[in-house]
Design an enzyme around this catalytic site. Sequence first.
Site, PDB file in Angstrom:
ATOM      1  NE  ARG A 230      51.631 105.356 -68.797  1.00 53.81           N
ATOM      2  CZ  ARG A 230      52.461 104.464 -69.332  1.00 53.81           C
ATOM      3  NH1 ARG A 230      53.525 104.023 -68.670  1.00 53.81           N
ATOM      4  NH2 ARG A 230      52.232 103.976 -70.531  1.00 53.81           N
TER       5      ARG A 230
ATOM      6  CE  LYS B  36      75.846 105.935 -53.655  1.00 53.35           C
ATOM      7  NZ  LYS B  36      77.102 105.954 -54.426  1.00 53.35           N
TER       8      LYS B  36
ATOM      9  CE  LYS C  81      78.530 104.970 -46.277  1.00 50.85           C
ATOM     10  NZ  LYS C  81      77.932 105.468 -47.514  1.00 50.85           N
TER      11      LYS C  81
ATOM     12  CD  GLU D 299      83.373 104.101 -47.049  1.00 49.58           C
ATOM     13  OE1 GLU D 299      82.138 104.110 -47.187  1.00 49.58           O
ATOM     14  OE2 GLU D 299      84.077 105.116 -47.183  1.00 49.58           O
TER      15      GLU D 299
ATOM     16  CG  ASP E 202      84.762 103.396 -50.843  1.00 49.45           C
ATOM     17  OD1 ASP E 202      83.834 103.025 -51.593  1.00 49.45           O
ATOM     18  OD2 ASP E 202      85.102 104.582 -50.702  1.00 49.45           O
TER      19      ASP E 202
END
Lengths: 286, 286, 286, 286, 286, 286
Positions: free
Chosen positions: C106, C141, C173, C203, C224
Amino acid sequence: MRPDNLPVLPLSLMLEAVKVALQEDLGRAGDITSAATIPAEATATAAFVARMPGVVAGLPIVESTFREVDPSILFSPELRDGNRVSAGDVIARVDGFARGILTAERVALNFLCHLSGIATATAALVARVAHTKARILDTRKTTPGLRAFEKYAVRCGGGSNHRFGLYDAVLIKDNHIAVAGGVAEAIRKARAAVGTAVKVEVEVTSLAELAEAMTEAPDIVMLDNMSLDDMREAVGLVAGRAVTEASGNVTLATVAVIAETGVDTISSGWITHSAPALDVGLDVEV
Amino acid sequence: MRPDNLPVLPLSLMLEAVKVALQEDLGRAGDITSAATIPAEATATAAFVARMPGVVAGLPIVESTFREVDPSILFSPELRDGNRVSAGDVIARVDGFARGILTAERVALNFLCHLSGIATATAALVARVAHTKARILDTRKTTPGLRAFEKYAVRCGGGSNHRFGLYDAVLIKDNHIAVAGGVAEAIRKARAAVGTAVKVEVEVTSLAELAEAMTEAPDIVMLDNMSLDDMREAVGLVAGRAVTEASGNVTLATVAVIAETGVDTISSGWITHSAPALDVGLDVEV
Amino acid sequence: MRPDNLPVLPLSLMLEAVKVALQEDLGRAGDITSAATIPAEATATAAFVARMPGVVAGLPIVESTFREVDPSILFSPELRDGNRVSAGDVIARVDGFARGILTAERVALNFLCHLSGIATATAALVARVAHTKARILDTRKTTPGLRAFEKYAVRCGGGSNHRFGLYDAVLIKDNHIAVAGGVAEAIRKARAAVGTAVKVEVEVTSLAELAEAMTEAPDIVMLDNMSLDDMREAVGLVAGRAVTEASGNVTLATVAVIAETGVDTISSGWITHSAPALDVGLDVEV
Amino acid sequence: MRPDNLPVLPLSLMLEAVKVALQEDLGRAGDITSAATIPAEATATAAFVARMPGVVAGLPIVESTFREVDPSILFSPELRDGNRVSAGDVIARVDGFARGILTAERVALNFLCHLSGIATATAALVARVAHTKARILDTRKTTPGLRAFEKYAVRCGGGSNHRFGLYDAVLIKDNHIAVAGGVAEAIRKARAAVGTAVKVEVEVTSLAELAEAMTEAPDIVMLDNMSLDDMREAVGLVAGRAVTEASGNVTLATVAVIAETGVDTISSGWITHSAPALDVGLDVEV
Amino acid sequence: MRPDNLPVLPLSLMLEAVKVALQEDLGRAGDITSAATIPAEATATAAFVARMPGVVAGLPIVESTFREVDPSILFSPELRDGNRVSAGDVIARVDGFARGILTAERVALNFLCHLSGIATATAALVARVAHTKARILDTRKTTPGLRAFEKYAVRCGGGSNHRFGLYDAVLIKDNHIAVAGGVAEAIRKARAAVGTAVKVEVEVTSLAELAEAMTEAPDIVMLDNMSLDDMREAVGLVAGRAVTEASGNVTLATVAVIAETGVDTISSGWITHSAPALDVGLDVEV
Amino acid sequence: MRPDNLPVLPLSLMLEAVKVALQEDLGRAGDITSAATIPAEATATAAFVARMPGVVAGLPIVESTFREVDPSILFSPELRDGNRVSAGDVIARVDGFARGILTAERVALNFLCHLSGIATATAALVARVAHTKARILDTRKTTPGLRAFEKYAVRCGGGSNHRFGLYDAVLIKDNHIAVAGGVAEAIRKARAAVGTAVKVEVEVTSLAELAEAMTEAPDIVMLDNMSLDDMREAVGLVAGRAVTEASGNVTLATVAVIAETGVDTISSGWITHSAPALDVGLDVEV
C-alpha cells in the site's frame, strides 16, 4: 554602519542547532558541577564582554540558548548583530537563576565567538574593497552543520552570500565541463534541465574558455585563479553581460588589487573555514 | 609517529553528522549541476591531495560521506588519521560513478580540512612541549555539533582530551566557588553529589586558593592565568597529589615555557576554536 | 518521448519519506494480518500494473519502500520514470517473501499513484502547448512534506520547476510591493539583499506595473491573471529582457491560448494540488 | 450540520507536520523576499477566504503553522472544521507582523486547501447516501505522511474512518486467503493470533466465499466489486451478524444505488487520493 | 530524610522521553475514548495517590507529561522527589480540562510508578547499610532508553551513580584483561589512552589479581563475586589507595554483611532491572 | 510448546530502539575501555547463556544490536523467541571482532533480560490457567518507549495483547461514564464516533452496571475488581454476547480461581511493570 537587510534565520533552524549543542554539552547527566555547588534558588547577572575588537554575529542564537535551558532567564542585548565592538564592550546581559546561566554559558559563547569571528574576518575583507564596487562572497567551504549560520555571519560582516548548496544554483566546474563535452555544451545542458528560477554560473580558467562560455549567456562567470591582467581583460570581455566573480588566492593582502580589476564579486573560503574566533567572555557581575 | 590508541568514533555519530551535512548541501533538489551535466553512467577516479603540510584527521568521516551518497563508490585510503602529510601527498582515492563523487566532494572536504586543521594545530603545540612531560589538552571551546569529532582530531594531533561536557567530570570555577562558600566547601559538596566514577577538578587563581583546595584532595587542579613563577611553585605545592593543568595565554610562543614549569597538562581553546583549515583538494585523475 | 535530464532525488530524502510512510502504516504492531495468515517462508511474485493510461513517476521510491521493508525482495522495473503507460502495462515486478511484499504494497502504491497522477496531469498540459515555446511550471501549491517528490513528478511529466521554496528565489508579490513602496523600490531592495546567485521575480497585474518593474531589470516577470490581450502586449513590452510567466486560470481548456500569447512559461497549481491519482494495482502472479 | 464528535488530533502530530512543511518551504535561508522587502516592524491583518463552496477542515493545523512561525500572530477562526462555506466566506483571520504572516501563508494554505478538499469530497458522497443507513468510509489510499490528517478531514466531511493502518485491524484479502488455505482457515488463524481488542474483517468476492466466511463469524465483511444484485443478496445472507462494507466502483454517480442495497458502509479511495483541493486564498486587508 | 544535591535532569531529555511515550500511547488517532465521551469543556481535579509505601521519583517528568498534552493543566506537587510516602498519601494534584488529564494519565503513571519503584528498592538497600560507610551504586543494567531517569531515581532513593555509559569512565573487565595481556598492562594502556579527566576502574576476582592491579594505581577496584573473607582482606590490601566496590550476589539479605567488610561502595543491578513498580493511582476528585 | 503466530516487529522500530540504547551507552566518546585495551584486529566468540530457567524473548533485537555496532559480527541463534530455557542453556552465539562484541554486550543483554523476564512472568500466569479457556492479557502499564517490545514479549510468553494504546480501541472507564452521563450513553457516544473497525470495551464494577452496559452491546466488558461470585454471575449474565475480561488483584496465587469463574480473558499489569529480569550472561568462549 551596520549592514541593512540582514536575513531572518528560521526559528526552528536556531532551535535545532541549540538543542544539538546543548545535548552535546549536557549529555544524560547534565551540568553536574552546577547541580552540586549552586543552590537552585541562587540568581545572578552576567555580561557578555568583548575581549578584542570585531563584529558581532549570533545574538539570536545566544538568546535561544538561554531560553532553551531556562525560559525564565532574561536576555538583554546591548548591541545588534552586525555592530562593531571594541575590547571591553558589553554585548548583552543575562539575568536569572545562576544554575541556568552557568549551564548555558559555554554553548552560548561557542556560537557567539565562532560566528562573530566570521563576521569580523568578512568585515576586514569588505573594508579593503570599499573603494571599489566589488562585493565579498562566501563559498560552500563551511563547517558541516552550521552553513546557514555562517552565511548569516558573513552578511553581518557586510559580505554577500553565494549559493547555499548544490541545490539552488548551477555552478559548472572543470570536471563537469570535461565530462559534458565543452563549456558551451555544459551550459546548454544545464539551462535545459533547471527551471527558469535558477541561475547558471560557469567557472573558467582562461580567456578563451570565457569567450566560449559567453556564447551561451551564463548568468555568472567565475574567473578561477586568473592573473590580475587576465581578470581585467575578462571584465572587459564580459562587458556587463554576466556577473563576474574572482576566485582563488584571496587574502587580506590581495583582495584590494583583485577588486580593482573591476570584478563584480570576490569569493573567499577563508572567511568561513579559517576565521579565528572572536574572544568574548561572560562575566558574572556582583 | 602516529599516536597510538586513537579512539573509535561511534558509527552512528558519524552517520548522523554526515547526513546533516549532506542535507545542508543537497537540500530538496539535490546536486542540480551534476544531474544536468554528468551522464549517470560516467565514472571517475579522484585523489585527496594535501596542498600544505599537516596532520590528517577525519578519514572515517570522509568514507562515510561517500558511502552515504553512493555505496558503490570505492574509498581507498593511502594514509591513516594521525599521519603527517607534505604538500602534494595523496591521502586517499575514490573510484566510482562521477556524479556521486562530485556530489560528495565538498562535504567530505569540509570535514577533512576542518579536522585536519585541528590535528595540525594540536601537533604544533605537542611538538613544542616534547622535551617535557606535559600533555596538551583540549577544552569545551568547540564548534557546536562537532565536539566529538574535534576531540578526536585533537587525539590525532597527539593531544589528550579534557572532559567531553558538563556531564562527565566536575570542574569547579570561580563562579561556583563564590556561590558555594569557598573552594574547600565547593569540593566537598561536589564529592558528596557525584558518584565515585567522576573526577573532581577545581580552578584556582592563586597559591593561597590552591593551598585551601588541596585540603580537600581534588583529582585535578587548574592553574588559571598564573604567572610562570606561581605555576612553578604550585607544582611543588601539589607535589603529585593531584594532576596539574595550566590554562590561559597558551600560544605557540608560550607553550614551551609553560610546560617547563613542570605542570602535567596544558589546555588550549585555540586548537579547536581558531585553528585554520588544512588545505586539501580533490583532484579528478585522468 | 521520456524527458531528458531528470533530476536525481537525494537518497536520504527518499528513505526518510519511506520511513515516515511505513511507520504511519505499520504503527507499533506491524502488519498483523500478514503475520497471522502468511507463513514466514512463503514467497510470491507480483506486478505493478497500470489500470489507466498515464505517465509513470516514483519508481525509485517504490524500490526504496520494498528495500526498507525487506532488503531481500528483488525489484525489477520494466519501465522508467517519465515513460507513458497504457492500461494493462506492467510497470515493475517484485519477487521475494510474500509477507514483505504485502506489507509494503500500500505504501508503495500510494507513492506511485500520487506521483504518477501528477506526472500525467503535467504531461496533459505540456502536450497542449507543444506547438509553442512555452514551458509548464509548477508552483509552491504542493502537498506538505512531499514537495521535492511532486516537483520531481512534474519533471517526469515534461514540466519544469519553479522555485522550490521561499529560500531559493525572490518572488515579489502585491503584498510585498504595497509595503515596500512600489514595485521598482521592492526590486531594488531585493537585489541589494540577496546574493548574486539568486534570481528576482516580480508579479505584476497590469501593463503599467510591468513597465515600472522593467526599469529595474527583474529576471522574471509573472503576469498574474492578465487578459490574453494584455499578456500578448506584455510579452512585446518585455521583449526578451526578462523571462515571462503566465499565472492564473490555467486549465486544460485555456493553456494553449495562453501559450500562444508568446509567454515563456505558464505556472499551474492544479498539477500538484488537484491531480487525480493514476490507478495502478499490484497483482500477485501465480 | 457540522458532524458531532470530531476527533482530537494529537498536538505533537500537528506540530511535527507543520515543522516538516515549514522546513520544506523555508530551507536554510528562510523567506528571502519578505526579509528583503518587508520591514521587521510592519503589521497586517489577513483573511482566509473561500473561493468556492465546500467543507472546511484543518484549522488547528493552520493555527499551529502561524504559531510555529511567529507565536505573537493572533489567529481568529470565524468557522470551525466541518462547517460548510460558500465562495466569499471568511474562514479565519490572522493579525500580527506582516513578515510572519506572509512567510506562513503558503504552508497554511497548502494544509487547508488539501484537507478541505477531502472534507468536501467526502461530504458530497455522504449527501448522496443520506436517505440510507450507509456510512461512507475512507481507506488506506492516503497521501504518504498525511494519513492522520486526511482521516480527520474525512470525519469533518461526515464520513467515518476505516482502520488507520496495518496494525489496528485485521483485513484478510484474496492474497492472504490463497496462501492461508481458504477463507475460513484464514479467519481462524487471524482470530488466534490477534488480541480480543482487534476486529477481523474479510474481503469476499462472491456469495459462496461470503457463505464460507460467515461460518467463522468475522466482525466485518467487505463485498469487493460485487454486482448490485449480489450485494443485495449478501446483505440478506449476513443478516446483521457482521458489518457489511461495499468496495469498488464507488463514485458520485454510483454511491446512492450501492447504498440502497442495504450495506452498512461504503469505502472510497477517491475521497483521499483524488479529491481536488478546495480553493481558499489569504487576502491582506487594508 | 530526602537526599541532598539531587541532580537536575536536562529539560530536553525529559521532553524527548515524554514525547516518545505519548506518541506510543496516542498513535495517529489519539485518545478516541475521551474524544467520544468527554465534552471538550469538561474540567476535573485529580490526585496522584500512593497505594503502598515507598520513595517518590519522577515528578518533573509527570509535570512535563501534562504540559505536553495540555499546557493549561495545572500541576501542583504535594511532595518532592526523594520523599517517602505511605499508602494513601497524595503525591501531587492536577487540575484542568478532563480530556487532557485522562489522556496523559497512563503515561504519567507509567513514568512515576517505574521510577518510584527504583527509588524504593534503592532506599531499601541504603537503609540496610546505614550503619556502615558503604554507598549503594547502580550499574549499566538499565532499561534501554531510560538510563538517565533510572540513575536519577537511584539518587532519589539515596544511592549513588556508577558510570553513565561506556564513555565516561574506564572499567576493565576480565575479557579486556585477557586480550590486553594482564591486568597491569591493561591499566597502563587505559591510562595512556584516556584523558586526565577520566577515572580508571578495574575488576578483579582474586587477591592476587588485586595485588597486581594495585601496582598501577587504579582509581577504583571492583571486587567481583569475592567471598566475604577475601573482600575484607582486599579492603585491607587496598588501604585507601583506591575506591573499593563490591559486586555480585547483592540482595536485601546480603547487603549488610557485604557492607560490613569495609568496602566503600556496593553496586546492584537489581535496583534498576528488577525493582517492582510502586503502585500509584490517579483519583479523580469530586 | 512455543506459541504459534508470533507477530513480526517492524524492522525500523527495532533499529530505532537499538540506536537510542546504543547512543545512551556510547555517548560521544564511545567505548573507551575497549578502544584502549582491545586491539582492533582481535576476534572472539561469545555465548548468551541463561543463568536461570525462563522463556526467551527479544532475539531479533539482540541481533539488530550487533548489526548496528558492527555488521560483520555473525549472530547465530540456538533458540527462538518463545522457547523455554534452563539454567546453563546457550541461547545464541556471536562471532567476530572482539571490540564490537564487548561494545554491544550490555545493550543486547539489557533488551534480552528485560523482555525475557516479561515472557517468563507471562508464561507463569498462562501455565496456571491452562486448565481453563481464559487467555492472559497485558495492559498499557508498560515501560515508556518499550511498549511494542513488551507486548511482543507477552506474546512470546503465551499471552495475548490488549489494545496497544489509546488509539486502537475504545475503553470506557468510570471517569468517562461519570462525565458522559451513564454507561449506556457513553457506549452510544463511542459507537457513533469511532469507525466500524474499532472495538468498544466498557469497564463495569457491579452487576447492575453490567446489565445496563449490555443493553448497548459492547464488544468487551471489563469486570473490574469484582468478587469471584460476582464475576461468575457476570459471565452468566453476558452469556457469550461480549468478551469478558477480569481485572484487578491478578497474582500467581489468584489467577487460577479467577480463570475458573469462566471469564474469557484476564489482564495483568504485573507482567509488564514488575516482572524481574531473566538473568542471562554473555560468556566469551576460549
